[in-house]
Design a protein around this motif. Structure first.
Motif, PDB file in Angstrom:
ATOM      1  N   GLU A   6     -22.633 -35.076  -1.373  1.00  0.00           N
ATOM      2  CA  GLU A   6     -22.685 -35.807  -2.280  1.00  0.00           C
ATOM      3  C   GLU A   6     -22.230 -35.387  -3.797  1.00  0.00           C
ATOM      4  O   GLU A   6     -22.032 -36.182  -4.254  1.00  0.00           O
ATOM      5  N   GLU A   7     -23.303 -34.657  -3.433  1.00  0.00           N
ATOM      6  CA  GLU A   7     -23.704 -34.034  -4.775  1.00  0.00           C
ATOM      7  C   GLU A   7     -22.339 -33.369  -5.446  1.00  0.00           C
ATOM      8  O   GLU A   7     -21.930 -33.601  -6.562  1.00  0.00           O
ATOM      9  N   ARG A   8     -21.304 -32.638  -4.241  1.00  0.00           N
ATOM     10  CA  ARG A   8     -20.554 -31.907  -4.959  1.00  0.00           C
ATOM     11  C   ARG A   8     -18.884 -33.753  -5.590  1.00  0.00           C
ATOM     12  O   ARG A   8     -18.626 -33.222  -6.200  1.00  0.00           O
ATOM     13  N   SER A   9     -19.463 -34.604  -4.913  1.00  0.00           N
ATOM     14  CA  SER A   9     -18.795 -35.378  -4.654  1.00  0.00           C
ATOM     15  C   SER A   9     -19.124 -35.874  -6.957  1.00  0.00           C
ATOM     16  O   SER A   9     -18.052 -36.523  -7.338  1.00  0.00           O
ATOM     17  N   LEU A  10     -20.259 -36.543  -6.850  1.00  0.00           N
ATOM     18  CA  LEU A  10     -20.572 -36.783  -7.906  1.00  0.00           C
ATOM     19  C   LEU A  10     -20.405 -36.254  -9.117  1.00  0.00           C
ATOM     20  O   LEU A  10     -20.126 -35.932 -10.394  1.00  0.00           O
ATOM     21  N   LEU A  11     -20.334 -34.075  -8.685  1.00  0.00           N
ATOM     22  CA  LEU A  11     -19.555 -33.365 -10.074  1.00  0.00           C
ATOM     23  C   LEU A  11     -18.675 -33.311 -10.127  1.00  0.00           C
ATOM     24  O   LEU A  11     -17.980 -33.296 -11.101  1.00  0.00           O
ATOM     25  N   ALA A  12     -17.628 -33.667  -8.397  1.00  0.00           N
ATOM     26  CA  ALA A  12     -16.522 -34.401  -9.208  1.00  0.00           C
ATOM     27  C   ALA A  12     -15.640 -34.969 -10.220  1.00  0.00           C
ATOM     28  O   ALA A  12     -15.006 -35.421 -10.939  1.00  0.00           O
ATOM     29  N   GLY A  13     -16.867 -36.598 -10.324  1.00  0.00           N
ATOM     30  CA  GLY A  13     -16.701 -37.758 -10.935  1.00  0.00           C
ATOM     31  C   GLY A  13     -16.850 -37.027 -12.391  1.00  0.00           C
ATOM     32  O   GLY A  13     -16.486 -37.292 -13.638  1.00  0.00           O
ATOM     33  N   LEU A  14     -17.542 -36.196 -12.324  1.00  0.00           N
ATOM     34  CA  LEU A  14     -18.477 -36.234 -14.012  1.00  0.00           C
ATOM     35  C   LEU A  14     -17.095 -35.288 -14.474  1.00  0.00           C
ATOM     36  O   LEU A  14     -16.727 -35.507 -15.633  1.00  0.00           O
ATOM     37  N   GLY A  49     -27.111 -22.225 -10.842  1.00  0.00           N
ATOM     38  CA  GLY A  49     -27.828 -23.867  -9.491  1.00  0.00           C
ATOM     39  C   GLY A  49     -28.569 -24.385  -9.734  1.00  0.00           C
ATOM     40  O   GLY A  49     -28.271 -26.304  -9.883  1.00  0.00           O
ATOM     41  N   ALA A  50     -30.102 -24.274 -10.558  1.00  0.00           N
ATOM     42  CA  ALA A  50     -31.050 -24.619  -9.941  1.00  0.00           C
ATOM     43  C   ALA A  50     -30.931 -25.779 -11.589  1.00  0.00           C
ATOM     44  O   ALA A  50     -31.041 -27.609 -11.076  1.00  0.00           O
ATOM     45  N   GLY A  51     -30.419 -25.792 -12.768  1.00  0.00           N
ATOM     46  CA  GLY A  51     -30.186 -27.039 -13.852  1.00  0.00           C
ATOM     47  C   GLY A  51     -29.141 -27.732 -13.442  1.00  0.00           C
ATOM     48  O   GLY A  51     -29.019 -29.534 -13.541  1.00  0.00           O
ATOM     49  N   LEU A  52     -28.364 -27.570 -12.632  1.00  0.00           N
ATOM     50  CA  LEU A  52     -26.916 -27.813 -11.844  1.00  0.00           C
ATOM     51  C   LEU A  52     -27.514 -28.629 -10.624  1.00  0.00           C
ATOM     52  O   LEU A  52     -27.177 -30.438 -11.341  1.00  0.00           O
ATOM     53  N   LYS A  53     -28.536 -29.236 -10.159  1.00  0.00           N
ATOM     54  CA  LYS A  53     -29.171 -29.582  -9.093  1.00  0.00           C
ATOM     55  C   LYS A  53     -29.944 -31.152  -9.748  1.00  0.00           C
ATOM     56  O   LYS A  53     -29.651 -31.728  -9.358  1.00  0.00           O
ATOM     57  N   LYS A  54     -30.525 -30.978 -10.930  1.00  0.00           N
ATOM     58  CA  LYS A  54     -30.720 -31.584 -11.561  1.00  0.00           C
ATOM     59  C   LYS A  54     -30.780 -32.601 -11.966  1.00  0.00           C
ATOM     60  O   LYS A  54     -30.900 -33.219 -11.693  1.00  0.00           O
ATOM     61  N   LEU A  55     -29.380 -31.692 -12.697  1.00  0.00           N
ATOM     62  CA  LEU A  55     -28.923 -32.669 -14.068  1.00  0.00           C
ATOM     63  C   LEU A  55     -27.893 -33.545 -12.393  1.00  0.00           C
ATOM     64  O   LEU A  55     -27.884 -34.902 -12.358  1.00  0.00           O
ATOM     65  N   LEU A  56     -27.552 -33.467 -11.478  1.00  0.00           N
ATOM     66  CA  LEU A  56     -26.669 -34.509 -10.660  1.00  0.00           C
ATOM     67  C   LEU A  56     -27.830 -35.252  -9.775  1.00  0.00           C
ATOM     68  O   LEU A  56     -27.100 -36.247  -9.482  1.00  0.00           O
ATOM     69  N   GLY A  57     -29.273 -34.692  -9.346  1.00  0.00           N
ATOM     70  CA  GLY A  57     -29.728 -36.279  -9.533  1.00  0.00           C
ATOM     71  C   GLY A  57     -30.603 -36.645 -10.508  1.00  0.00           C
ATOM     72  O   GLY A  57     -30.563 -37.877  -9.917  1.00  0.00           O
ATOM     73  N   GLN A  58     -29.892 -36.836 -11.370  1.00  0.00           N
ATOM     74  CA  GLN A  58     -29.848 -37.655 -12.305  1.00  0.00           C
ATOM     75  C   GLN A  58     -28.708 -38.448 -12.626  1.00  0.00           C
ATOM     76  O   GLN A  58     -29.060 -39.436 -13.211  1.00  0.00           O
ATOM     77  N   ALA A  59     -27.616 -38.251 -12.375  1.00  0.00           N
ATOM     78  CA  ALA A  59     -26.379 -38.446 -12.326  1.00  0.00           C
ATOM     79  C   ALA A  59     -26.144 -39.791 -10.522  1.00  0.00           C
ATOM     80  O   ALA A  59     -25.193 -40.994 -10.967  1.00  0.00           O
ATOM     81  N   ALA A  60     -27.001 -39.472  -9.830  1.00  0.00           N
ATOM     82  CA  ALA A  60     -26.718 -40.166  -8.487  1.00  0.00           C
ATOM     83  C   ALA A  60     -26.978 -41.682  -9.562  1.00  0.00           C
ATOM     84  O   ALA A  60     -28.237 -41.926  -9.843  1.00  0.00           O
ATOM     85  N   ASN A  61     -25.783 -42.547  -8.726  1.00  0.00           N
ATOM     86  CA  ASN A  61     -25.995 -43.527  -9.009  1.00  0.00           C
ATOM     87  C   ASN A  61     -25.551 -44.163  -9.948  1.00  0.00           C
ATOM     88  O   ASN A  61     -26.103 -45.461 -10.844  1.00  0.00           O
ATOM     89  N   GLU A  66     -20.427 -43.285 -18.314  1.00  0.00           N
ATOM     90  CA  GLU A  66     -21.808 -43.327 -19.565  1.00  0.00           C
ATOM     91  C   GLU A  66     -22.875 -42.427 -19.243  1.00  0.00           C
ATOM     92  O   GLU A  66     -23.427 -42.169 -19.718  1.00  0.00           O
ATOM     93  N   PHE A  67     -22.678 -41.556 -17.982  1.00  0.00           N
ATOM     94  CA  PHE A  67     -23.496 -40.152 -17.649  1.00  0.00           C
ATOM     95  C   PHE A  67     -22.954 -39.343 -18.898  1.00  0.00           C
ATOM     96  O   PHE A  67     -24.032 -38.933 -19.431  1.00  0.00           O
ATOM     97  N   VAL A  68     -22.035 -38.884 -18.594  1.00  0.00           N
ATOM     98  CA  VAL A  68     -20.942 -38.056 -19.595  1.00  0.00           C
ATOM     99  C   VAL A  68     -22.032 -38.224 -21.139  1.00  0.00           C
ATOM    100  O   VAL A  68     -22.627 -37.438 -21.664  1.00  0.00           O
ATOM    101  N   SER A  73     -25.351 -37.100 -25.805  1.00  0.00           N
ATOM    102  CA  SER A  73     -25.839 -38.271 -26.542  1.00  0.00           C
ATOM    103  C   SER A  73     -26.877 -37.715 -26.819  1.00  0.00           C
ATOM    104  O   SER A  73     -28.008 -37.265 -27.723  1.00  0.00           O
ATOM    105  N   SER A  74     -27.914 -37.148 -25.880  1.00  0.00           N
ATOM    106  CA  SER A  74     -29.402 -37.343 -25.627  1.00  0.00           C
ATOM    107  C   SER A  74     -30.163 -35.577 -25.019  1.00  0.00           C
ATOM    108  O   SER A  74     -30.789 -35.874 -24.732  1.00  0.00           O
ATOM    109  N   ASP A  75     -29.003 -35.348 -24.482  1.00  0.00           N
ATOM    110  CA  ASP A  75     -29.544 -34.331 -23.315  1.00  0.00           C
ATOM    111  C   ASP A  75     -29.030 -32.664 -23.851  1.00  0.00           C
ATOM    112  O   ASP A  75     -27.593 -32.609 -23.105  1.00  0.00           O
ATOM    113  N   PRO A  76     -28.991 -32.375 -24.605  1.00  0.00           N
ATOM    114  CA  PRO A  76     -28.356 -31.164 -25.476  1.00  0.00           C
ATOM    115  C   PRO A  76     -28.038 -29.708 -24.190  1.00  0.00           C
ATOM    116  O   PRO A  76     -27.039 -29.065 -23.657  1.00  0.00           O
TER     117      PRO A  76
END
Lengths: 137, 542
Positions: A6-14, A49-61, A66-68, A73-76
């Motif tokens: 699921e995380e990899r699918s989210l990453l692929a979309g981003l 890795g840890a930063g990506l894990k957190k970021l993908l958690g935020q990207a779910a649903n 829009e997430f990118v 604009s708000s999370d450099p």
């Protein structure tokens, strides 16, 4: 650090938002950015890795586009991580490198014959004379 | 802790194994002095230098990152920079900043030493170009500098030890354009070996100079100085982070308290102490060494320790060309430089100037990054591939080093909360780019754009100020003849503490618009020579 399907699918979309297809090159997901590419990147840079894990958690649903846009604009820090990791994985793909004609930073030794300076090029600079201000007396 | 120094103690303690410490230690040991050096980092690990491997551009941003807040190695201390327009870039290791520098080897111009006299701003240096010139020549031999004598931007002098780097396709294009414009250019000086030289191998143009030179072709002092210094008898202690300097009842420095990598505290005594810890590390140590005798920080009766921080605002202009310039490769490093607009022209609305260095732009990952393209010039989404192909191998960059004038409020202080891994207060930067620097940079960016257009660029990309480019840390313990208006004298000796010296870039009264390592090294040699010559009369702890 492991990433599930699921995380990899989210990453692929981003990743496909950042690097779509074009100019004869595949989109990020087709180049394996969320698959083998991600694994390779994390093998070289486990610190991401840890930063990506957190970021993908935020990207779910969330809508990927829009997430990118929100990250930009708000999370450099988050945007910086994504825009480092995605192209890094993309350019590790041998087919992508081949299509770009890029073969890495291999050596190009200086050739004393072909690289020698044509000093006639310097004549115009010399003719204009000194351009510095000397030390005042 | 004993306040006295015995014969078994070193004559000189140097803090920092960067270019300042390397040059000074060499001179001291040549003079027969006993030298100990404390360095908080370790030797650079060149097994992590990956040029030629597919992961090069990815891994370069970790181990070889110049930003300690990003690198977060055991040797690093954090730098609080949220109130600074520029982030500091430095490297805590044997070799210091030279491990990651681009090796642009620029002497200052004569006017750089006389800014008050010539331009009515800041302060003159207490020495002249002519006084420093013999020291430039000596350090250029030690660093293996390549380039071509006869540059009309400088007084004539001796040839450099090595021939210049190739101009390359981009250098030839820009050189011809400048000849048409009537503008200065010259084959650039670099501390990069264009053929084998002493401990250095010949450069192979991998454009990897700042991220671990796999060839050992770059004149970084972990290669050019420290192995020889150690063979000559210098004792180099790595993993040694200085917590403070100690003072005796006579107001003389007796040595340094340092913490090793296991957190164990030690005291290193010495007759004389020299700081070479850069424009942030040096004032940090002086401020950390405050005492009842020196409540505002050691050697700080002028109140100038930490103040007048100068960091050279840095911008780039990149030209995109139809021609394949082969610009994934080359020296990074510079192929040519331009000093056409270096000297003050009051009609421009600012004083002083900038040096431009022409560089390649690297591989595909580099095409997506803020350096050198700027945060506002990203290529993501719809046109990614089109823009990528326009940049990759087809681009040349002018990097512009803008002179920063000394401003009292731009400074290094101790952060009240942030600490390093040993619990030592971290430095905080308070820095805002001045109006003069802003105007100066804007003018130069526009001229550099004209240069690349004249050279045939079909498009130009301007990065007006790149944040993580504070490579040059200058001015925070300024030298001068007036003890009320300076921290050290013309030979780096602290006015307030006669056996404490500062030799690094902290002592620059003004910043010039040049990459500073050439002058840092020459100045360190000049200061070291004076200390050697005066050692019989040097005050030391009884």
């Amino acid at each position: 650090m492991n990433f599930g399907a699921e995380e990899r699918s989210l990453l692929a979309g981003l990743a496909d938002i950042l690097i779509p297809s074009g100019d004869g090159l595949p989109p990020a997901s087709d180049a394996g950015v969320a698959g083998e590419g991600l694994d390779q990147v994390l093998a070289f840079r486990p610190d991401l890795g840890a930063g990506l894990k957190k970021l993908l958690g935020q990207a779910a649903n969330r809508n990927s586009e829009e997430f990118v846009a929100q990250l930009r604009s708000s999370d450099p820090a988050g945007y910086g991580l994504l825009t480092e990791l995605v192209p890094a994985a993309y350019f590790l793909n041998p087919q992508v490198r081949e299509k770009l004609g890029y073969h890495g930073q291999g050596p190009r030794p200086i050739d004393a014959r072909t690289d020698a300076l044509d000093e006639s090029l310097l004549q115009a600079v010399k003719n204009r004379g000194p351009i510095y201000r000397p030390t005042p007396k | 802790m004993s306040a006295s120094v015995t014969e078994s103690d070193p004559d000189v303690l140097i803090v920092g194994a960067g270019p300042t410490g390397a040059v000074a230690a060499r001179r001291f040991v040549q003079a027969g002095m006993k030298v100990v050096v404390l360095e908080q980092g370790d030797w650079p690990d060149y097994s992590k230098a990956r040029a030629g491997h597919p992961d090069f551009e990815l891994t370069a941003g970790r181990y070889w990152s110049g930003n300690p807040n990003r690198r977060q190695a055991a040797a690093d201390y954090p730098i609080e920079d949220s109130d600074s327009d520029i982030s500091a870039v430095l490297y805590n290791a044997v070799g210091g900043g030279t491990v990651i520098y681009a090796a642009h080897w620029q002497r200052n111009m004569p006017s750089d030493f006389r800014v008050r006299t010539l331009d009515g701003v800041a302060e003159d240096w207490p020495l002249s170009y002519e006084e420093l010139e013999p020291y430039y020549e000596r350090v250029e031999a030690d660093f293996g500098v390549s380039g071509l004598a006869g540059d009309p931007a400088f007084p004539s002098g001796k040839p450099l030890p090595l021939p210049p780097a190739p101009l390359g396709a981009m250098g030839r294009r820009v050189a011809r354009a400048h000849d048409r414009l009537g503008w200065h250019w010259w084959p650039a000086p670099n501390a990069i070996a264009t053929r084998a030289y002493g401990p250095l191998n010949a450069c192979t143009q991998r454009a990897a100079c700042m991220w671990g030179c796999v060839e050992h072709a770059k004149g970084s002092v972990d290669l050019t100085h420290w192995p020889q210094n150690i063979r000559a008898g210098v004792r180099l202690v790595t993993g040694a982070r200085v917590r403070r300097l100690e003072i005796n009842s006579q107001g003389l420095v007796t040595g340094a308290v340092y913490v090793d990598r296991n957190g164990v505290e030690h005291f290193q005594r010495a007759a004389v102490t020299v700081l070479g810890a850069n424009g942030i590390g040096t004032p940090r140590i002086l401020l950390l060494s405050a005492s009842s005798r020196f409540p505002g920080g050691l050697a700080n009766s002028s109140g100038l320790v930490g103040r007048r921080l100068m960091m050279h605002p840095f911008g780039t202009v990149v030209g995109l060309f139809d021609e394949d310039l082969g610009s994934t490769h080359g020296l990074w490093g510079q192929h040519i430089h331009c000093l056409e607009f270096y000297e003050t022209d009051s009609a421009r609305g600012f004083v002083r100037g900038a040096k431009w260095g022409l560089q390649p732009t690297g591989g595909p990952l580099s095409m997506t990054r803020d350096y050198p393209w700027g945060a506002d010039n990203a290529i993501w989404e719809r046109d990614f591939h089109k823009q990528l192909r326009k940049r990759l191998g087809h681009s040349a960059m002018w990097g512009i080093i803008a002179e920063d004038l000394p401003e009292q409020e731009n400074r290094v202080v101790l952060d009240p909360a942030l600490k390093d891994a040993d619990g030592i207060p971290a430095p905080k930067l308070l820095y805002r780019m001045s109006e003069n620097s802003r105007r100066l940079l804007q003018f130069h960016l526009e001229r550099a754009r004209e240069s690349l257009v004249a050279a045939g660029a079909v498009e130009t990309v301007i990065a007006p100020l790149i944040r993580e480019t504070g490579w040059h840390l200058l001015g925070t313990a300024t030298m001068g003849t007036d003890r009320a208006a300076s921290v050290v004298n013309a030979w780096g000796c602290c006015h307030d503490v006669p056996n404490l010296f500062v030799f690094d870039g902290s002592i620059w009264p003004t910043s010039s618009g040049m990459n500073p390592t050439a002058t840092i090294a020459a100045l360190a040699l000049r200061c070291a020579e004076q200390l050697v010559e005066g050692r019989r009369h040097q005050k030391v702890p009884a």
